[in-house]
Design a protein around this motif. Structure first.
Motif, mmCIF file in Angstrom:
data_model
loop_
_atom_site.group_PDB
_atom_site.id
_atom_site.type_symbol
_atom_site.label_atom_id
_atom_site.label_comp_id
_atom_site.label_asym_id
_atom_site.label_seq_id
_atom_site.Cartn_x
_atom_site.Cartn_y
_atom_site.Cartn_z
ATOM 1 N N SER A 207 6.131 -4.666 -0.387
ATOM 2 C CA SER A 207 5.704 -3.464 -1.095
ATOM 3 C C SER A 207 6.844 -2.462 -1.121
ATOM 4 C CB SER A 207 4.493 -2.852 -0.388
ATOM 5 O OG SER A 207 3.837 -1.969 -1.276
ATOM 6 N N ASP A 208 6.775 -1.518 -2.048
ATOM 7 C CA ASP A 208 7.661 -0.358 -2.034
ATOM 8 C C ASP A 208 9.143 -0.721 -1.853
ATOM 9 O OD1 ASP A 208 4.849 0.430 -1.051
ATOM 10 O OD2 ASP A 208 5.750 2.346 -1.590
ATOM 11 N N LEU A 209 9.690 -1.320 -2.904
ATOM 12 C CA LEU A 209 11.109 -1.680 -2.849
ATOM 13 C C LEU A 209 11.995 -0.495 -3.232
ATOM 14 C CD1 LEU A 209 10.822 -5.099 -4.734
ATOM 15 C CD2 LEU A 209 10.918 -4.780 -2.274
ATOM 16 N N GLY A 248 3.616 -2.564 -5.635
ATOM 17 C CA GLY A 248 4.035 -1.328 -6.282
ATOM 18 C C GLY A 248 5.266 -0.635 -5.744
ATOM 19 N N ASP A 249 5.695 0.397 -6.485
ATOM 20 C CA ASP A 249 6.962 1.094 -6.236
ATOM 21 C C ASP A 249 8.109 0.081 -6.204
ATOM 22 O OD1 ASP A 249 5.650 3.456 -6.210
ATOM 23 O OD2 ASP A 249 5.990 3.946 -4.103
ATOM 24 N N ILE A 250 8.137 -0.735 -7.242
ATOM 25 C CA ILE A 250 9.213 -1.718 -7.373
ATOM 26 C C ILE A 250 10.508 -0.967 -7.708
ATOM 27 C CG2 ILE A 250 10.051 -3.632 -8.814
ATOM 28 C CD1 ILE A 250 6.987 -4.343 -9.131
ATOM 29 N N GLY A 285 3.322 1.108 -8.947
ATOM 30 C CA GLY A 285 3.079 2.254 -8.068
ATOM 31 C C GLY A 285 3.511 3.529 -8.760
ATOM 32 N N ASN A 286 3.428 4.642 -8.057
ATOM 33 C CA ASN A 286 3.809 5.922 -8.665
ATOM 34 C C ASN A 286 5.299 5.956 -9.016
ATOM 35 O OD1 ASN A 286 3.410 5.899 -5.716
ATOM 36 N ND2 ASN A 286 4.675 7.739 -5.782
ATOM 37 N N HIS A 287 6.139 5.199 -8.281
ATOM 38 C CA HIS A 287 7.567 5.169 -8.612
ATOM 39 C C HIS A 287 7.857 4.279 -9.825
ATOM 40 C CE1 HIS A 287 9.636 7.447 -5.413
ATOM 41 N NE2 HIS A 287 8.526 7.200 -4.720
ATOM 42 N N ASP A 288 6.841 3.574 -10.306
ATOM 43 C CA ASP A 288 7.025 2.785 -11.531
ATOM 44 C C ASP A 288 6.641 3.597 -12.770
ATOM 45 O OD1 ASP A 288 7.919 0.229 -10.390
ATOM 46 O OD2 ASP A 288 5.984 0.326 -9.367
ATOM 47 N N LEU A 408 -3.495 -3.232 -5.020
ATOM 48 C CA LEU A 408 -3.284 -1.950 -5.679
ATOM 49 C C LEU A 408 -2.226 -1.203 -4.885
ATOM 50 C CD1 LEU A 408 -6.329 0.485 -5.173
ATOM 51 C CD2 LEU A 408 -5.852 -1.420 -3.688
ATOM 52 N N HIS A 409 -1.642 -0.203 -5.497
ATOM 53 C CA HIS A 409 -0.543 0.466 -4.784
ATOM 54 C C HIS A 409 -1.050 1.471 -3.752
ATOM 55 C CE1 HIS A 409 3.316 2.097 -3.848
ATOM 56 N NE2 HIS A 409 2.947 3.309 -4.234
ATOM 57 N N HIS A 410 -2.051 2.258 -4.133
ATOM 58 C CA HIS A 410 -2.418 3.392 -3.283
ATOM 59 C C HIS A 410 -3.552 3.066 -2.310
ATOM 60 C CE1 HIS A 410 -0.276 5.375 -6.634
ATOM 61 N NE2 HIS A 410 0.143 6.173 -5.667
ATOM 62 N N GLY A 437 0.151 -0.564 -0.715
ATOM 63 C CA GLY A 437 1.403 -0.059 -0.161
ATOM 64 C C GLY A 437 1.347 1.453 -0.124
ATOM 65 N N HIS A 438 2.407 2.103 -0.552
ATOM 66 C CA HIS A 438 2.554 3.539 -0.751
ATOM 67 C C HIS A 438 2.757 4.358 0.526
ATOM 68 C CE1 HIS A 438 2.374 7.343 -2.869
ATOM 69 N NE2 HIS A 438 1.457 7.773 -2.024
ATOM 70 N N GLY A 439 2.021 4.045 1.594
ATOM 71 C CA GLY A 439 2.108 4.878 2.797
ATOM 72 C C GLY A 439 3.390 4.659 3.588
HETATM 73 FE FE LIG Z 1 4.081 5.071 -3.765
#
Ligand SMILES: [Fe+2]
Ligand SMILES: [Fe+2]
Length: 518
Positions: A207-209, A248-250, A285-288, A408-410, A437-439
């Protein structure tokens, strides 16, 4: 098996040979010289050749990819004991995937060889490495094997059962006749791995790359050694993933250059794991989100949604949805291109359900979008939406599956109050696993209620800079027994930096492995 024009042997023009899918051959051979030799003669025959040196690597490739023929050595690399018979354990997988096999081996045990020939209909020939005449004719032999059809091989549970029983007897006999304790233990270990891998579902969770434009040395160090560590863990724990999730947040800010880096990273990930693109499942994710693509109107609409009915209406409206999903243009282009048309995000599809058969049952992975109102740094804490509409639609598509896993991301706590409980309850009641992910912290929570028994796995960030602990995990679950375990890995920044067992997230997790029962 790749469809083959087996009866049409007329030569193809060379350009067509290049362009058409060539026949795919797998070479399982630990000796580099033999491996190179097999590759050369098969490539001369226009085969597309993939190779495996170790038992686990071969397992990954056979489980996850398709081949028209395999050349198999029975003795694979095991430093403690060169005289092993690991290759025998690959035969059953090759048979299940309906791959014809030519065995090229130096194993002198005639009895074992005879037993293999009589038990495994898909073994076309066993070639002794010391038989120079047979070796000279290997290319022709492989070609004949590819063209042969084996009675009883197609998907026939009774035939498989019969072969399974013969196999158990064969291995029991081999264990009994073992000359050393190591040999017997090694055979037992492989037999139990073999049994486990048929009964379990195994996945890798990253997650979160946060792949940014500027390719900092640190991110490359962490992510390059992450790939090496994944391969090592697969080998060490014999956890051959059936699929992989990236929650997410790739990217760092949804930009094209960042996704070009993601494509390179994913290529290497697939190479290390033996997985194919169809078995790599990602969610945004939000960074995407590309924030520059969020118009004032889209932001106002997103911010105004605070009741389930309106959220459903907006998600159900083509125009509104397109307006809101504009922010994922970069991500959508990337998944569309990379996954070759198997896009999981466009104006009509903002979630997906992927199904595959594993461990004798159908599993469904729900790829959900929790970032569709994400627009700024104010996203955090109760500001995001998944939408009951999205969850119910995905669950309906997955209704037939016996094992459901949501991505899901969040985490649930980031969702708006109007839907937080509903989304959590629905997913935890209907899915056995929820991965997010995300946290940027690993978190394992068993969600139990009279109606639910689900494991919620927060994967930490696989790379999020120095201020977070970088982590990833590998999960193996037996749907029959409800038991599973999670291998937790964590980056240490000491010295040059290295990946290690994560014994620091939980006091009661020893050796970086958490055992659980659902
Ligand atoms: Fe995130
Ligand atoms: Fe993140």
């Amino acid at each position: 098996m790749i469809s083959s024009p087996a009866n049409d042997l007329s030569p193809l023009p060379s350009r067509d040979l290049e362009e058409q899918a060539r026949y795919r051959a797998l070479v399982v051979e630990d000796d580099p010289q033999w491996q190179a030799r097999h590759r050369v003669i098969l490539e001369e025959e226009s085969y597309q050749v993939e190779t495996a040196t170790t038992f686990v690597r071969a397992c990954s490739l056979i489980k996850n990819r398709s081949y028209d023929v395999a050349v198999l050595d029975l003795q694979l690399h095991a430093p403690q004991e060169p005289d092993n018979r690991d290759g025998v354990f690959l035969l059953r997988w090759l048979m299940r995937k309906q791959v014809p096999v030519v065995i090229v081996t130096a194993v002198p045990a005639r009895r074992l060889v005879d037993e293999i020939l009589s038990s495994y209909g898909h073994v076309y020939e066993i070639v002794d490495k010391s038989d120079s005449e047979a070796i000279a004719g290997l290319a022709a032999c492989v070609e004949k094997a590819r063209q042969s059809s084996f009675p009883g091989v197609p998907d026939d549970p009774a035939r498989f059962r019969e072969v399974d029983e013969r196999f158990e007897r064969l291995i029991a006999g081999e264990i009994e006749r073992s000359r050393t304790g190591w040999e017997a233990n090694h055979l037992r270990e492989l037999a139990s791995h073999d049994q486990a891998s048929r009964a379990t579902v195994t996945w890798l969770h990253l997650s979160d790359l946060h792949l940014s434009d500027d390719k900092t040395l640190r991110s490359s160090t962490v992510l390059d050694s992450l790939l090496v560590d994944i391969e090592r863990q697969i080998g060490q724990h014999k956890l051959v993933p059936d699929w992989a999730a990236v929650t997410g947040d790739i990217a760092f800010s949804g930009q094209e250059k960042q996704y070009a880096r993601a494509a390179g990273f994913f290529d290497r990930l697939l190479d290390r794991t033996g997985l194919t693109k169809e078995r790599l499942l990602v969610v945004p994710g939000n960074h995407d989100v590309s924030r520059s693509l969020v118009s004032t109107g889209a932001r106002i609409l997103g911010d105004s949604l605070h009741d389930g009915k309106t959220i459903s209406e907006v998600l159900g409206d083509d125009g509104d949805r397109r307006f809101l999903l504009k922010r994922f243009d970069g991500y959508a282009r990337f998944v569309g291109d990379y996954f070759e048309g198997d896009a999981n995000l466009d104006s009509d599809r903002y979630f997906y359900v992927r199904k595959f058969d594993l461990a004798d049952r159908q599993i469904a992975v729900l790829g959900l979008n929790s970032a569709w109102v994400s627009a700024s740094d104010r996203d955090e804490a109760n500001r995001l939406l998944v939408g009951e509409e999205q969850v119910r639609a995905a669950l309906a598509l997955a209704a037939e599956a016996e094992l459901r896993i949501a991505l899901l991301h969040h985490p649930f706590r980031e969702l708006r109050e109007c839907e937080q409980q509903t989304v959590e309850r629905l997913l935890c009641q209907e899915c056995q696993f929820v991965l997010h992910g995300h946290g940027h912290r690993t978190d394992l929570t068993l969600h139990r209620s009279p109606d639910a028994s689900a494991m919620v796995i927060a994967g930490g960030a696989s790379h999020a800079g120095l201020e977070y602990s970088n982590t990833y995990n590998l999960v193996q679950f037996n749907p029959g027994s409800g038991r599973g375990h999670i291998v937790l890995r964590r980056w240490s920044g000491e010295g040059v930096g290295f990946w290690a067992e994560d014994n620091l997230t939980y006091r009661n997790v020893k050796n970086g492995i958490y055992q659980f029962t659902l």
